[in-house]
Design an enzyme around this catalytic site. Structure first.
Site, PDB file in Angstrom:
ATOM      1  CB  SER A 108      -0.871  -0.016   1.263  1.00  0.00           C
ATOM      2  OG  SER A 108      -1.525   1.209   1.393  1.00  0.00           O
ATOM      3  CB  SER A 109       0.431   4.601  -1.485  1.00  0.00           C
ATOM      4  OG  SER A 109      -0.822   4.881  -0.902  1.00  0.00           O
ATOM      5  CB  CYS A 110       0.403   3.732   4.192  1.00  0.00           C
ATOM      6  SG  CYS A 110       0.327   1.965   4.414  1.00  0.00           S
ATOM      7  CE1 TYR A 137      -1.981  -0.716   4.914  1.00  0.00           C
ATOM      8  CE2 TYR A 137      -2.424  -3.012   5.447  1.00  0.00           C
ATOM      9  CZ  TYR A 137      -2.472  -1.953   4.565  1.00  0.00           C
ATOM     10  OH  TYR A 137      -3.008  -2.129   3.308  1.00  0.00           O
ATOM     11  CE  LYS A 141      -0.216  -4.851   3.106  1.00  0.00           C
ATOM     12  NZ  LYS A 141      -0.681  -6.099   2.434  1.00  0.00           N
ATOM     13  CG  HIS A 180      -9.964   2.342   2.908  1.00  0.00           C
ATOM     14  ND1 HIS A 180      -9.836   1.072   2.408  1.00  0.00           N
ATOM     15  CD2 HIS A 180      -8.834   2.576   3.612  1.00  0.00           C
ATOM     16  CE1 HIS A 180      -8.673   0.568   2.796  1.00  0.00           C
ATOM     17  NE2 HIS A 180      -8.063   1.447   3.532  1.00  0.00           N
TER      18      HIS A 180
END
Ligand SMILES: NC(=O)c1ccc[n+]([C@@H]2O[C@H](COP(=O)([O-])OP(=O)(O)OC[C@H]3O[C@@H](n4cnc5c(N)ncnc54)[C@H](OP(=O)(O)O)[C@@H]3O)[C@@H](O)[C@H]2O)c1
Length: 326
Positions: A108-110, A137, A141, A180
């Site tokens: 994920s882009s986080c 999280y 990743k 979300h």
């Protein structure tokens, strides 16, 4: 990836997994291997290995994960880091032991630093502090990316990590607090319209900028990557830093390359739903990262671009939601 290939889609009932299954079936892939969580809990290492030994998939789309919005991440940090580390570790390790040809790991882009320059490039990974609200999280990743990279370097596997932007679409999670932003707002404006409410409160200041992609576009990008010829796929696997001296993880961003403010998104969703009341902002609620836009140059260079405009995607998502809600 030949039409008769044995393909395992982990998390096939989720937002992304279900879209990948739709795309593969539309392309004529008939040997899909699918298991619900009740049939195969991927936090169970032994069960996961036994499944791979029995089914011997050739290709794996790893779309199983514990996923959620700001409230879920901040209230369940232990589950987010444990479950995601367990799921990805068991699937990646079992894939190696059973000789999987290609694996696509979804992050994920986080994963990118909170204040990294925008748009976010793959090489910005590990260059600064992460957004605290979802760091457990994000770190899980990042460990998954490093695991793909390490197995590629030590065992010569072909494991690629794809970092999608914020996704929405059919089969999304509309939980009132754990979802979300898009499903949360679709539900909020829909219920406000039905109740004749004159004001809807949106979390935060409305100023953060976000990028959103329709889940079917995401699935198309994932299948496009896994169907690339060897030369194209291998070129995305980066390099061995100890040899090349360059920091090139096996990582590719998946996004639209365009973003909007939360206020613009809220206004768009209000018009899609047909809500005519006022929109107010609640700055006591968290905004999260000020901006999060992906650099999608690597994917574009490989020959792929998103097709669905935000307004069109929101309309399709709302039709599906409203059909289920009423
Ligand atoms: N949604 C987004 O905006 C977004 C953005 C960027 C990246 N991603 C990434 O995309 C991937 C898929 O996300 P998503 O939005 O499709 O999530 P989702 O809708 O919550 O789907 C996750 C799937 O994983 C399955 N799963 C969870 N824990 C499991 C376990 N222990 N054993 C077996 N299956 C398990 C779930 O099974 P059940 O159906 O039984 O619950 C569900 O089918 C994730 O890696 C996520 O990080 C998502």
């Amino acid at each position: 990836m030949q039409p008769a290939a044995r393909i395992y889609v982990a998390g096939h009932r989720g937002l992304v997994g279900s879209a990948i299954v739709r795309r593969l079936q539309a392309l004529g892939y008939g040997k899909l291997i699918l298991r619900t969580r009740a049939e195969l809990d991927l936090t169970d290492a032994r069960a996961t290995q036994a499944f791979f030994d029995a089914e011997r998939p050739e290709y794996v789309f790893l779309a199983a994960a514990k996923v959620g919005g700001i409230v879920a991440n901040s209230s369940l940090p232990a589950e987010f880091i444990h479950d995601n580390l367990a799921i990805q570790t068991h699937v990646i390790h079992s894939a190696w032991r059973s000789g999987v040809r290609r694996l696509l790991f979804l992050g994920s882009s986080c994963i990118y630093p909170r204040l990294a320059p925008q748009p976010l490039r793959e090489c910005d990974l590990l260059t600064g502090p992460l957004e605290p609200t979802n760091r457990p999280y994000a770190l899980a990743k990042i460990a998954g990316i490093e695991m793909c990279w390490s197995y590629n370097r030590q065992y010569g596997t072909k494991y690629l990590a794809a970092m999608p932007t914020n996704l929405y679409g059919p089969g999304d999670n509309y939980h009132p607090t754990h979802s979300h932003v898009i499903p949360a707002l679709l539900r909020k404006f829909h219920e406000a319209k039905l109740r004749g409410q004159d004001t809807v409160f949106v979390w935060g200041t409305g100023t953060p900028r976000r990028e959103f992609m329709y889940s079917d576009d995401m699935a198309d990008a994932c299948v496009f990557l896994m169907r690339l010829p060897d030369e194209g796929f291998d070129s995305l696997l980066g390099s061995d830093e100890s040899v090349s001296g360059r920091f090139e993880p096996p990582l590719v961003n998946i996004g639209t390359g365009q973003d909007v403010t939360i206020a613009e998104l809220a206004a768009l969703i209000a018009s899609v739903v047909g809500y005519a009341g006022r929109i107010e902002y609640d700055p006591s609620k968290p905004d999260g990262t000020p901006r999060k836009l992906l650099d999608v140059g690597r994917l574009a260079a490989a020959g792929w671009q998103a097709q669905t405009a935000l307004a069109d995607g929101l309309r399709s998502a709302y039709v599906e939601f409203a059909a289920g809600a009423d």
